[in-house]
Design a protein around this motif. Sequence first.
Motif, PDB file in Angstrom:
ATOM      1  N   MET A 154      36.789  70.870  73.400  1.00 45.14           N
ATOM      2  CA  MET A 154      36.399  70.030  72.271  1.00 45.14           C
ATOM      3  C   MET A 154      37.504  69.995  71.220  1.00 45.14           C
ATOM      4  O   MET A 154      38.331  70.890  71.136  1.00 45.14           O
ATOM      5  CB  MET A 154      35.110  70.561  71.636  1.00 45.14           C
ATOM      6  CG  MET A 154      33.875  70.436  72.505  1.00 45.14           C
ATOM      7  SD  MET A 154      32.387  71.096  71.690  1.00 45.14           S
ATOM      8  CE  MET A 154      32.669  72.856  71.902  1.00 45.14           C
ATOM      9  N   LYS A 155      37.505  68.952  70.405  1.00 49.29           N
ATOM     10  CA  LYS A 155      38.371  68.890  69.242  1.00 49.29           C
ATOM     11  C   LYS A 155      37.770  69.766  68.143  1.00 49.29           C
ATOM     12  O   LYS A 155      36.561  70.011  68.101  1.00 49.29           O
ATOM     13  CB  LYS A 155      38.513  67.453  68.755  1.00 49.29           C
ATOM     14  CG  LYS A 155      39.192  66.512  69.757  1.00 49.29           C
ATOM     15  CD  LYS A 155      40.669  66.793  69.890  1.00 49.29           C
ATOM     16  CE  LYS A 155      41.370  65.742  70.733  1.00 49.29           C
ATOM     17  NZ  LYS A 155      42.824  65.954  70.820  1.00 49.29           N
ATOM     18  N   TYR A 156      38.648  70.198  67.217  1.00 48.34           N
ATOM     19  CA  TYR A 156      38.220  71.145  66.183  1.00 48.34           C
ATOM     20  C   TYR A 156      38.222  70.487  64.808  1.00 48.34           C
ATOM     21  O   TYR A 156      39.165  69.772  64.451  1.00 48.34           O
ATOM     22  CB  TYR A 156      39.156  72.353  66.167  1.00 48.34           C
ATOM     23  CG  TYR A 156      38.713  73.444  65.235  1.00 48.34           C
ATOM     24  CD1 TYR A 156      37.475  74.063  65.398  1.00 48.34           C
ATOM     25  CD2 TYR A 156      39.524  73.865  64.178  1.00 48.34           C
ATOM     26  CE1 TYR A 156      37.062  75.070  64.542  1.00 48.34           C
ATOM     27  CE2 TYR A 156      39.121  74.882  63.326  1.00 48.34           C
ATOM     28  CZ  TYR A 156      37.880  75.475  63.516  1.00 48.34           C
ATOM     29  OH  TYR A 156      37.469  76.471  62.669  1.00 48.34           O
ATOM     30  N   MET A 157      37.172  70.734  64.039  1.00 48.05           N
ATOM     31  CA  MET A 157      37.049  70.181  62.697  1.00 48.05           C
ATOM     32  C   MET A 157      36.762  71.277  61.692  1.00 48.05           C
ATOM     33  O   MET A 157      36.271  72.350  62.041  1.00 48.05           O
ATOM     34  CB  MET A 157      35.938  69.137  62.644  1.00 48.05           C
ATOM     35  CG  MET A 157      34.541  69.708  62.814  1.00 48.05           C
ATOM     36  SD  MET A 157      33.229  68.582  62.275  1.00 48.05           S
ATOM     37  CE  MET A 157      33.423  68.623  60.479  1.00 48.05           C
ATOM     38  N   VAL A 158      37.058  71.012  60.438  1.00 54.15           N
ATOM     39  CA  VAL A 158      36.635  71.864  59.335  1.00 54.15           C
ATOM     40  C   VAL A 158      36.048  70.978  58.249  1.00 54.15           C
ATOM     41  O   VAL A 158      36.528  69.869  58.009  1.00 54.15           O
ATOM     42  CB  VAL A 158      37.793  72.707  58.758  1.00 54.15           C
ATOM     43  CG1 VAL A 158      38.267  73.739  59.756  1.00 54.15           C
ATOM     44  CG2 VAL A 158      38.941  71.834  58.285  1.00 54.15           C
ATOM     45  N   ALA A 159      34.990  71.463  57.606  1.00 56.98           N
ATOM     46  CA  ALA A 159      34.384  70.771  56.472  1.00 56.98           C
ATOM     47  C   ALA A 159      34.775  71.505  55.196  1.00 56.98           C
ATOM     48  O   ALA A 159      34.644  72.727  55.110  1.00 56.98           O
ATOM     49  CB  ALA A 159      32.867  70.723  56.621  1.00 56.98           C
ATOM     50  N   MET A 160      35.273  70.759  54.216  1.00 56.51           N
ATOM     51  CA  MET A 160      35.775  71.349  52.973  1.00 56.51           C
ATOM     52  C   MET A 160      34.976  70.802  51.784  1.00 56.51           C
ATOM     53  O   MET A 160      34.983  69.603  51.521  1.00 56.51           O
ATOM     54  CB  MET A 160      37.256  71.031  52.801  1.00 56.51           C
ATOM     55  CG  MET A 160      38.146  71.570  53.921  1.00 56.51           C
ATOM     56  SD  MET A 160      38.161  73.377  54.074  1.00 56.51           S
ATOM     57  CE  MET A 160      38.990  73.847  52.558  1.00 56.51           C
ATOM     58  N   HIS A 161      34.312  71.713  51.083  1.00 50.78           N
ATOM     59  CA  HIS A 161      33.482  71.358  49.930  1.00 50.78           C
ATOM     60  C   HIS A 161      34.037  71.938  48.631  1.00 50.78           C
ATOM     61  O   HIS A 161      33.376  71.883  47.594  1.00 50.78           O
ATOM     62  CB  HIS A 161      32.062  71.910  50.095  1.00 50.78           C
ATOM     63  CG  HIS A 161      31.354  71.502  51.352  1.00 50.78           C
ATOM     64  ND1 HIS A 161      30.159  70.810  51.344  1.00 50.78           N
ATOM     65  CD2 HIS A 161      31.649  71.708  52.652  1.00 50.78           C
ATOM     66  CE1 HIS A 161      29.750  70.609  52.589  1.00 50.78           C
ATOM     67  NE2 HIS A 161      30.645  71.154  53.396  1.00 50.78           N
ATOM     68  N   HIS A 162      35.205  72.533  48.666  1.00 52.60           N
ATOM     69  CA  HIS A 162      35.634  73.389  47.569  1.00 52.60           C
ATOM     70  C   HIS A 162      35.980  72.656  46.286  1.00 52.60           C
ATOM     71  O   HIS A 162      36.114  73.288  45.231  1.00 52.60           O
ATOM     72  CB  HIS A 162      36.793  74.282  48.007  1.00 52.60           C
ATOM     73  CG  HIS A 162      38.047  73.574  48.420  1.00 52.60           C
ATOM     74  ND1 HIS A 162      38.068  72.501  49.278  1.00 52.60           N
ATOM     75  CD2 HIS A 162      39.354  73.816  48.103  1.00 52.60           C
ATOM     76  CE1 HIS A 162      39.311  72.109  49.467  1.00 52.60           C
ATOM     77  NE2 HIS A 162      40.114  72.882  48.766  1.00 52.60           N
ATOM     78  N   ALA A 163      36.083  71.333  46.318  1.00 53.71           N
ATOM     79  CA  ALA A 163      36.316  70.594  45.078  1.00 53.71           C
ATOM     80  C   ALA A 163      35.154  70.744  44.112  1.00 53.71           C
ATOM     81  O   ALA A 163      35.321  70.607  42.893  1.00 53.71           O
ATOM     82  CB  ALA A 163      36.561  69.116  45.378  1.00 53.71           C
ATOM     83  N   GLU A 164      33.974  71.038  44.630  1.00 57.80           N
ATOM     84  CA  GLU A 164      32.782  71.118  43.790  1.00 57.80           C
ATOM     85  C   GLU A 164      32.602  72.475  43.111  1.00 57.80           C
ATOM     86  O   GLU A 164      31.708  72.635  42.277  1.00 57.80           O
ATOM     87  CB  GLU A 164      31.560  70.763  44.634  1.00 57.80           C
ATOM     88  CG  GLU A 164      31.584  69.304  45.061  1.00 57.80           C
ATOM     89  CD  GLU A 164      30.579  68.983  46.148  1.00 57.80           C
ATOM     90  OE1 GLU A 164      29.487  68.499  45.807  1.00 57.80           O
ATOM     91  OE2 GLU A 164      30.888  69.185  47.328  1.00 57.80           O
ATOM     92  N   ASN A 165      33.428  73.428  43.472  1.00 50.66           N
ATOM     93  CA  ASN A 165      33.309  74.741  42.862  1.00 50.66           C
ATOM     94  C   ASN A 165      33.514  74.682  41.346  1.00 50.66           C
ATOM     95  O   ASN A 165      32.936  75.482  40.597  1.00 50.66           O
ATOM     96  CB  ASN A 165      34.321  75.700  43.502  1.00 50.66           C
ATOM     97  CG  ASN A 165      34.219  77.112  42.981  1.00 50.66           C
ATOM     98  OD1 ASN A 165      35.095  77.572  42.251  1.00 50.66           O
ATOM     99  ND2 ASN A 165      33.151  77.809  43.344  1.00 50.66           N
ATOM    100  N   TRP A 166      34.297  73.727  40.879  1.00 48.75           N
ATOM    101  CA  TRP A 166      34.566  73.594  39.437  1.00 48.75           C
ATOM    102  C   TRP A 166      33.283  73.410  38.642  1.00 48.75           C
ATOM    103  O   TRP A 166      33.146  73.911  37.513  1.00 48.75           O
ATOM    104  CB  TRP A 166      35.509  72.422  39.212  1.00 48.75           C
ATOM    105  CG  TRP A 166      35.861  72.188  37.771  1.00 48.75           C
ATOM    106  CD1 TRP A 166      35.295  71.274  36.923  1.00 48.75           C
ATOM    107  CD2 TRP A 166      36.859  72.882  37.000  1.00 48.75           C
ATOM    108  NE1 TRP A 166      35.872  71.348  35.682  1.00 48.75           N
ATOM    109  CE2 TRP A 166      36.847  72.332  35.703  1.00 48.75           C
ATOM    110  CE3 TRP A 166      37.756  73.905  37.300  1.00 48.75           C
ATOM    111  CZ2 TRP A 166      37.702  72.773  34.700  1.00 48.75           C
ATOM    112  CZ3 TRP A 166      38.613  74.345  36.293  1.00 48.75           C
ATOM    113  CH2 TRP A 166      38.574  73.784  35.015  1.00 48.75           C
ATOM    114  N   TYR A 167      32.316  72.701  39.218  1.00 45.20           N
ATOM    115  CA  TYR A 167      31.090  72.349  38.495  1.00 45.20           C
ATOM    116  C   TYR A 167      29.897  73.221  38.880  1.00 45.20           C
ATOM    117  O   TYR A 167      28.809  73.031  38.353  1.00 45.20           O
ATOM    118  CB  TYR A 167      30.705  70.893  38.781  1.00 45.20           C
ATOM    119  CG  TYR A 167      31.733  69.889  38.366  1.00 45.20           C
ATOM    120  CD1 TYR A 167      31.805  69.445  37.053  1.00 45.20           C
ATOM    121  CD2 TYR A 167      32.645  69.384  39.284  1.00 45.20           C
ATOM    122  CE1 TYR A 167      32.752  68.515  36.665  1.00 45.20           C
ATOM    123  CE2 TYR A 167      33.599  68.445  38.909  1.00 45.20           C
ATOM    124  CZ  TYR A 167      33.644  68.023  37.599  1.00 45.20           C
ATOM    125  OH  TYR A 167      34.582  67.101  37.213  1.00 45.20           O
TER     126      TYR A 167
END
Length: 492
Positions: A154-167
């Motif tokens: 399979m191909k590999y993905m990552v989900a990045m949510h870290h922009a929301e840590n500021w708020y």
Amino acid sequence: MLILGMDNGTTYTSTWESIKKHQTPSWFKKAKFGIYAHWGPYSVPAAGPNVTWYPYWMYREPSPQFDYHCKNYGHPSKFGYKDFIPMFKAEKFDAEEWADIYSKSGAKFAGPVAEHHDGFPMWNCSDTEWCASKMGPKRDVVGELAEAIRAQGMKYMVAMHHAENWYFFPHWNKEFDTSKKEYEDLYGELHNLDNLSNQAVYPDHWGRKTESQDKPSKAFHDRWLNRLKEVVNNYRPDYVWFDFGIRYIHEKYKKDFLSFYYNKEKDWNSEVVVSYKWHDLPPGSGLLDLELGGESELTHYDWITDTTVHDGSAWAYMKGSKYKSTTDLVHYLIDNVSKNGYMLLNVGPKPNGIIPEEEQNLLKGIGKWLEVNGEAIFDTESWDQYGEGPTKMKEAGPFSDLRAKLKYTGSDFRFTTNANNLYATSLGWPNKEFTIESMDKLFDGEILSVELLGSKEKINWKHNRDGLHITRPDNLPCEHAFSFKITRKDDL
């Protein structure tokens, strides 16, 4: 080796004009279906309604999570979110087992949420001690999954949510650990220190404007970009998925990352993809993602939906959670693909690392259906109309799935095509004799054969100006949905 459909010599600069030249990878257009997992310290309390937002609401009164936290762990001034990390042991986490479960579902790409809003990276992060390789599991989850998922083809993905840590955390409340300088690496750079209210300052997920006290600092931006580059350089993801929040990242940083990542195609001799929500990136600079939603009509652009196995908006393991049915998820995938879309499905492992049995059974059910009908999904293109039938989406776009749950019938069809084959998939077992009216546009004598995938029984059919008339077999070849393969001549 030159990857078909990709110009390996392209160099992207940090301008929207250059970035918009990037196209959705050919492998992604063929893959259609992927899986990711929300898993982190928030999986320990496992309390909803939205588990991944537990760290946000546990500090805000009134809220169900605040009440739950006080009852089960004590007041958040005594037991903060950081105190869940030692409880997040992941003692039964097996990356190879996860990858095997994902592969058997039929998914073609998969990966983890590498960092959620809570500021706890799930990899060996170089800029903090507050990460999964140094605390809690003390394992490089992102790295282990990268190796295991690729070993399954399979191909590999990552989900990045870290922009929301500021708020995300209330730095202004002095009674909480979120306001302490020594925990800044987890809870984020201290700011909004004069805000004495408990009112949310977080930008609203549904696109409504809310007042925020200040914009992210340069230091926050640098960290945001550096963590992305570290994940890309160390784990070489084929797909980087962005959650909400990047709308508040300065566009210079967004352009710098996209050009950096898209240029990896030349370095790695492979294709990559980025997805985003709302208008957080300019159209054409990445793939549009519609959370818990979809399109009501066939679109000229391709898009993806991220949805979850949970029945509602729970995105991580939750005690007593209700689940969608396998039929719901199969129909979701079919409908998306027919409209030029893809599906990313979320699962929520337990804090010990075990994927719940209910979720495993759902994935097995999807895989069983795809074993029979996969050729009507993978490697296909949308036709000149997505389908026909009485059941219509009344709303489209993000979160439309929460507002209107559709129940399809045997008279609802979705179309896909591959070479000389046209697939008409019924979203229920059709009547013994039925007509696919959209086939009236095919020319006389154009149809060579009709078969039902998974069935060896002969299909009786007739084509005329009213459409394609089919007499189906008596025996069901599978569950959930049924794909009729219509083979056509390649000329008149």
